[in-house]
Design a protein around this motif. Structure first.
Motif, PDB file in Angstrom:
ATOM      1  N   UNK A   1      69.404  55.268  78.174  1.00 55.22           N
ATOM      2  CA  UNK A   1      68.424  54.054  78.555  1.00 55.22           C
ATOM      3  C   UNK A   1      68.775  52.989  77.738  1.00 55.22           C
ATOM      4  N   UNK A   2      68.157  51.410  78.592  1.00 60.39           N
ATOM      5  CA  UNK A   2      68.475  50.683  78.145  1.00 60.39           C
ATOM      6  C   UNK A   2      67.887  49.314  77.693  1.00 60.39           C
ATOM      7  N   UNK A   3      67.539  49.672  76.767  1.00 60.56           N
ATOM      8  CA  UNK A   3      65.568  48.641  76.193  1.00 60.56           C
ATOM      9  C   UNK A   3      66.061  46.765  76.632  1.00 60.56           C
ATOM     10  N   UNK A   4      67.182  46.525  76.996  1.00 56.57           N
ATOM     11  CA  UNK A   4      67.549  45.419  76.716  1.00 56.57           C
ATOM     12  C   UNK A   4      67.768  44.688  78.148  1.00 56.57           C
ATOM     13  N   UNK A   5      67.528  45.605  79.261  1.00 55.23           N
ATOM     14  CA  UNK A   5      68.668  45.893  79.977  1.00 55.23           C
ATOM     15  C   UNK A   5      70.292  45.298  80.408  1.00 55.23           C
ATOM     16  N   UNK A   6      70.809  45.298  81.033  1.00 55.61           N
ATOM     17  CA  UNK A   6      72.039  44.958  81.532  1.00 55.61           C
ATOM     18  C   UNK A   6      72.756  44.207  82.454  1.00 55.61           C
ATOM     19  N   UNK A   7      73.753  43.342  82.214  1.00 54.40           N
ATOM     20  CA  UNK A   7      74.619  42.500  82.773  1.00 54.40           C
ATOM     21  C   UNK A   7      75.121  42.853  83.320  1.00 54.40           C
ATOM     22  N   UNK A   8      74.683  44.237  84.292  1.00 54.25           N
ATOM     23  CA  UNK A   8      75.819  44.923  84.939  1.00 54.25           C
ATOM     24  C   UNK A   8      74.876  44.848  86.657  1.00 54.25           C
ATOM     25  N   UNK A   9      74.040  44.191  86.614  1.00 60.95           N
ATOM     26  CA  UNK A   9      72.925  44.384  87.718  1.00 60.95           C
ATOM     27  C   UNK A   9      72.697  42.868  87.237  1.00 60.95           C
ATOM     28  N   UNK A  10      72.378  42.262  88.592  1.00 60.12           N
ATOM     29  CA  UNK A  10      71.694  41.067  89.566  1.00 60.12           C
ATOM     30  C   UNK A  10      70.559  40.963  90.221  1.00 60.12           C
ATOM     31  N   UNK A  11      69.893  40.427  90.117  1.00 60.45           N
ATOM     32  CA  UNK A  11      67.843  39.968  91.503  1.00 60.45           C
ATOM     33  C   UNK A  11      68.429  38.949  91.562  1.00 60.45           C
ATOM     34  N   UNK A  12      67.657  38.515  92.420  1.00 62.20           N
ATOM     35  CA  UNK A  12      66.938  37.674  93.342  1.00 62.20           C
ATOM     36  C   UNK A  12      65.834  37.187  93.054  1.00 62.20           C
ATOM     37  N   UNK A  13      65.721  36.028  92.294  1.00 62.92           N
ATOM     38  CA  UNK A  13      64.230  36.576  91.625  1.00 62.92           C
ATOM     39  C   UNK A  13      63.203  35.324  92.861  1.00 62.92           C
ATOM     40  N   UNK A  14      63.730  35.699  94.065  1.00 61.01           N
ATOM     41  CA  UNK A  14      62.515  35.868  95.086  1.00 61.01           C
ATOM     42  C   UNK A  14      62.725  36.735  95.842  1.00 61.01           C
ATOM     43  N   UNK A  15      63.489  37.309  95.932  1.00 63.48           N
ATOM     44  CA  UNK A  15      63.698  38.326  97.182  1.00 63.48           C
ATOM     45  C   UNK A  15      64.042  39.362  97.169  1.00 63.48           C
ATOM     46  N   UNK A  16      64.198  39.808  96.109  1.00 67.42           N
ATOM     47  CA  UNK A  16      64.689  40.909  94.705  1.00 67.42           C
ATOM     48  C   UNK A  16      65.688  41.844  95.400  1.00 67.42           C
ATOM     49  N   UNK A  17      66.894  40.736  96.423  1.00 63.08           N
ATOM     50  CA  UNK A  17      67.773  41.749  96.082  1.00 63.08           C
ATOM     51  C   UNK A  17      68.525  41.839  95.542  1.00 63.08           C
ATOM     52  N   UNK A  18      69.575  42.883  95.010  1.00 64.11           N
ATOM     53  CA  UNK A  18      70.610  42.840  93.690  1.00 64.11           C
ATOM     54  C   UNK A  18      71.614  43.231  93.938  1.00 64.11           C
ATOM     55  N   UNK A  19      72.230  42.285  93.278  1.00 61.61           N
ATOM     56  CA  UNK A  19      73.597  42.744  93.798  1.00 61.61           C
ATOM     57  C   UNK A  19      74.438  43.154  91.795  1.00 61.61           C
TER      58      UNK A  19
END
Length: 255
Positions: A123-141
Motif C-alpha cells: 500500500x503506497x501512501x505517497x504513490x510511486x515513481x514507477x508510474x506516470x500519467x498525462x495530466x490532461x488525457x490521463x494516459x498512463x506511462x
C-alpha cells in the motif's frame, strides 16, 4: 539483548494472526537511497542550482505546475532509483508475506523496491515513481518515461500535455484508495511492525493510531515518540538490516 528481542519477535510473529509492516525512508537507505531528513538526507544535500528553493517546494505541486523545468530537473537528478536493488529488509518482508506471516506492507516510499523484492500486497501512501500519467488525457506511462524523455518537460505522445509522476507531492492529498486500505489493514492487525520512519510526516504518520492490536514492534535507530507497553511491545534501536538479517538466519523458526 538482541537475541532475547529476536526470540520475542519470532514468538509474537508465530502467535499473530495478522501482522502489518509500516515503513518509511529508512527501509531503502541500506539500498543506497538517501532519506529526506537525516544529516546526509536529500533535504541536506546542497546543490547551487536548487539552493534558492526549499526541498519541500521542489517536491510540491506548486513547483510542478508553476516551475516545471525546475521540478523535472530536480526530480531527474534526485529521484531516479532505477539502478537500485532491494536490500535484506525488502527481501525478508517478501519472504514473510509468501510464508503467510505478513499481511501487507504500508509504505511511505515511492521507489517500488518492495514490489521488486516480491511483495504482493504493498500500500503506497505517497504513490510511486514507477508510474506516470498525462495530466490532461490521463494516459498512463511506465517508470522510465520521464527519466528517458528528451524534453525538459515530458510530453504525452497522445495529446502533447505534460506527463507527471504518480507521486503525492506537497500540497496534494494522499490517494484515497491507499488511505482506506491502510486504515483497514491497521485496524484489523494484531501485530504492527514500524521501521525506518521518524513518524514526523503527516498525515501518513497519523494512520498508525488506527492500530489497536496486541504487539507493537519498532525498529529505528533514533527513538520515536511512541508509547510502548514493556509487557507486549518490542523496540530495536538499530538498523533494519540487523534485525532482518537475524530473521533470515532464523527463518525456519518462523512457522
Amino acid at each position: 539483548m538482541m537475541k532475547e528481542k529476536i526470540d520475542l519477535l519470532i514468538r509474537c510473529m508465530n502467535e499473530s494472526k495478522k501482522t502489518v509492516f509500516f515503513g518509511g525512508a529508512g527501509v531503502s537507505t541500506e539500498s543506497g537511497i538517501p532519506d529526506f531528513r537525516s544529516k546526509d538526507g536529500l533535504y541536506n544535500q546542497h546543490d547551487v542550482q536548487f539552493d534558492k528553493y526549499s526541498p519541500e517546494y521542489l517536491l510540491s505541486s506548486g513547483c510542478l505546475y508553476d516551475r516545471p523545468e525546475v521540478f523535472y530537473e530536480f526530480y531527474n537528478q534526485k529521484l531516479d532509483t532505477r539502478g537500485i536493488k532491494p536490500n535484506i529488509t525488502h527481501k525478508m518482508l517478501a519472504r514473510l508475506e509468501a510464508a503467510g506471516k505478513l499481511s501487507s506492507v504500508i509504505t511511505q516510499n515511492i521507489d517500488g523496491l518492495h514490489q521488486m523484492a516480491g511483495s504482493r500486497r504493498v500500500i503506497e501512501l505517497h504513490g510511486t515513481t514507477q508510474r506516470n500519467y498525462c495530466v490532461h488525457c490521463h494516459r498512463e506511462y511506465g517508470g522510465d518515461f520521464i527519466f528517458q524523455s528528451e524534453n525538459s518537460i515530458p510530453e504525452c505522445p497522445a495529446c502533447g500535455h505534460m506527463v507527471r509522476p504518480d507521486v503525492t507531492l506537497y500540497g496534494e492529498q494522499l490517494p484515497g484508495n491507499a488511505v482506506r486500505e491502510a486504515e483497514e489493514e491497521l485496524r484489523e492487525a494484531d501485530m504492527l511492525m514500524i521501521g525506518g520512519t521518524s513518524l514526523t510526516v503527516y498525515p501518513a504518520a497519523y494512520y498508525i493510531h488506527e492500530f489497536r492490536g496486541n504487539h507493537l514492534v519498532v525498529i529505528n535507530r533514533d527513538q520515536l515518540q511512541v508509547k510502548l507497553n514493556p509487557a507486549s511491545d518490542i523496540s530495536f534501536a538499530c538498523s533494519l538490516g540487523e534485525v532482518f538479517s537475524e530473521l533470515e538466519r532464523r527463518f525456519l523458526e518462523i512457522q
